[in-house]
Design an enzyme around this catalytic site. Sequence first.
Site, PDB file in Angstrom:
ATOM      1  N   SER A 236       0.787  -1.404  -0.097  1.00  0.00           N
ATOM      2  CA  SER A 236      -0.220  -0.244  -0.019  1.00  0.00           C
ATOM      3  C   SER A 236       0.713   1.241  -0.164  1.00  0.00           C
ATOM      4  O   SER A 236       1.803   0.971   1.024  1.00  0.00           O
ATOM      5  CB  SER A 236      -1.099   0.353   1.078  1.00  0.00           C
ATOM      6  OG  SER A 236      -1.840   1.083   1.159  1.00  0.00           O
TER       7      SER A 236
ATOM      8  N   GLY B  86      -3.602   3.812   1.278  1.00  0.00           N
ATOM      9  CA  GLY B  86      -4.676   3.942   3.004  1.00  0.00           C
ATOM     10  C   GLY B  86      -5.637   5.107   2.487  1.00  0.00           C
ATOM     11  O   GLY B  86      -5.068   6.396   1.893  1.00  0.00           O
TER      12      GLY B  86
ATOM     13  N   ASN C 215      10.011   8.133   4.505  1.00  0.00           N
ATOM     14  CA  ASN C 215       8.270   8.455   3.937  1.00  0.00           C
ATOM     15  C   ASN C 215       7.602   9.620   4.796  1.00  0.00           C
ATOM     16  O   ASN C 215       7.840   8.441   6.088  1.00  0.00           O
ATOM     17  CB  ASN C 215       8.055   7.522   2.596  1.00  0.00           C
ATOM     18  CG  ASN C 215       6.808   7.669   3.707  1.00  0.00           C
ATOM     19  OD1 ASN C 215       5.789   8.118   3.901  1.00  0.00           O
ATOM     20  ND2 ASN C 215       7.290   6.050   3.818  1.00  0.00           N
TER      21      ASN C 215
ATOM     22  N   ILE D 143       4.387  10.430   3.804  1.00  0.00           N
ATOM     23  CA  ILE D 143       3.011  11.087   3.030  1.00  0.00           C
ATOM     24  C   ILE D 143       1.925  11.690   3.885  1.00  0.00           C
ATOM     25  O   ILE D 143       1.882  12.712   4.012  1.00  0.00           O
ATOM     26  CB  ILE D 143       2.766   9.823   1.739  1.00  0.00           C
ATOM     27  CG1 ILE D 143       3.856   9.432   1.656  1.00  0.00           C
ATOM     28  CG2 ILE D 143       2.115  10.544   1.201  1.00  0.00           C
ATOM     29  CD1 ILE D 143       4.739  10.764   0.477  1.00  0.00           C
TER      30      ILE D 143
ATOM     31  N   CYS E  21       1.322   3.269  11.248  1.00  0.00           N
ATOM     32  CA  CYS E  21       1.311   4.011   9.828  1.00  0.00           C
ATOM     33  C   CYS E  21       1.880   5.683  11.060  1.00  0.00           C
ATOM     34  O   CYS E  21       1.388   5.922  12.127  1.00  0.00           O
ATOM     35  CB  CYS E  21       0.221   5.467   9.143  1.00  0.00           C
ATOM     36  SG  CYS E  21       0.631   6.783   8.424  1.00  0.00           S
TER      37      CYS E  21
ATOM     38  N   ASN F 223       4.985  -2.281   8.323  1.00  0.00           N
ATOM     39  CA  ASN F 223       4.709  -1.161   8.153  1.00  0.00           C
ATOM     40  C   ASN F 223       6.533  -0.461   8.271  1.00  0.00           C
ATOM     41  O   ASN F 223       7.057  -1.138   8.731  1.00  0.00           O
ATOM     42  CB  ASN F 223       4.055  -0.472   8.881  1.00  0.00           C
ATOM     43  CG  ASN F 223       3.530   0.467   7.671  1.00  0.00           C
ATOM     44  OD1 ASN F 223       3.770   1.759   7.620  1.00  0.00           O
ATOM     45  ND2 ASN F 223       2.355   0.535   8.198  1.00  0.00           N
TER      46      ASN F 223
ATOM     47  N   THR G 180       8.626  -0.938  -1.673  1.00  0.00           N
ATOM     48  CA  THR G 180       9.782   0.622  -2.355  1.00  0.00           C
ATOM     49  C   THR G 180      10.112   1.095  -3.756  1.00  0.00           C
ATOM     50  O   THR G 180      10.264   1.205  -4.372  1.00  0.00           O
ATOM     51  CB  THR G 180      10.907   0.794  -1.313  1.00  0.00           C
ATOM     52  OG1 THR G 180      10.327   1.434  -0.184  1.00  0.00           O
ATOM     53  CG2 THR G 180      12.044   2.429  -1.516  1.00  0.00           C
TER      54      THR G 180
END
Length: 300
Positions: free
Chosen positions: A18, A43, A66, A68, A127, A189, A263
Site C-alpha cells: 500500500s 490508504g 517517507n 506522506i 502508519c 509497515n 519501495t
Amino acid sequence: MSVKIGSLEMKNPVTVASGTFGYGPEYADLVDLDRLGAVTVKGISAEPHTGNETPRTFETASGMLNAIGLPGPGAEGFIEKYLPFFEDYRVPLIVNIWGKTVEEYGRVTDILDAPARIDALEVNVSCPNVKEGGALYGTDLDLFQTVVEEVREKTSKPIIVKLAPNVADIKLFALAAEECGADGLSIMNSYPAMAIDIETRKPQLANRTGGLSGPAIKPIAVKLVWEAAQAVNIPIIGMGGIYSTEDALEFIIAGASAVAVGTANFTDPSTAVRILEGIESRLAAKGVAAVDDLTGAVRI
Ligand SMILES: Cc1cc2nc3c(=O)[nH]c(=O)nc-3n(C[C@H](O)[C@H](O)[C@H](O)COP(=O)(O)O)c2cc1C
C-alpha cells in the site's frame, strides 16, 4: 501458486505494498495488473485527507524515508473515482484503510463494505506519519484490539491487519489480531526514523520524522514474519525491502504465505511481475509442487 486469505483468493503470492502503487490506474500502463496476486491500494480514510507538508520523502542508504501523511480522496471519493476502473480487471482488490479514531475506522469500513468489487480490507494501524491514530493503534495492545474488533464487526470481507514493527513483542499483536477475527496479517509497515541536514540543522522531512522502507529494513521484517508465523495460524503477507525473487523466497521460508513489493516499485514498476515469474521458475527447478510447501520451511 495460489494463496487463500480468508475468502480472498490470490492466484499467486505476489501483491504490491500500500502507498507504493497509487490506486491502481497510475501503474496500469506499466504493469499488467491481472498478472498480480492482488492490487493493494493507498490508504483510504472515511473523509478526504490532505497529508503532510513537503518535503515528504528523503533517500537514505539502502532505503527511503517517507512522511506522506496518508493523503487521499476518502472512502466515497475512492468508490466514485477509482473503483469503476477495476471493473475491467479480474485481479483481486485489497483496500488499505486507516482512521484517526476508532469510530473513523468503523465508518471507513462501513462504507467500503458495500462494493462487491473490493475483495479485502487491509487495516493500517501502524502508519508512523499521522499525528492522531496511526502508530498509536499499532503499538498499544488495548487500542489495537479495539480497532480490529471495530473493523471486524463492520464487515464480513476478509481483513488483513498490518502490524507495526516497533513493538517489544510482535507475537502479542499477531495473536491479538487473530483472536479478534483477522483473516491475515501484513508485516511490516515502515520503521519510524529520522534524518537531519547538517548544514541547516533541520530535519530532512517537514514532518521531522518518517518511516524507513526499502532494503535497509528487510532483515527486520524477515525476523518479525518468522516470529509472528510461530504464534498464529492465519496467513501472513511479508513485506519490507523486497526487490528480488530471492528476497521474496526468504520471506516465504520465514513464514509468509504471500509477499508485497513496496519501495522497489519506485525504481522498477515491473518488480512484482518479475518476482512472480522468478518464484514460478524456482519452484519448478527445485521440484517444489506448491509455494505453500515453502511457507515456514526455515530449518532451525
Ligand atoms: C511512499 C510510501 C507510502 C506508503 N503508504 C502506505 C499507506 O498508505 N498505508 C500503509 O499501510 N502502508 C504504507 N506504506 C508502507 C508500505 O506499504 C510498506 O509496508 C513498507 O514500505 C515496507 O515495504 P518496502 O520496504 O518494500 O517499501 C508506504 C510506504 C511508502 C514508501
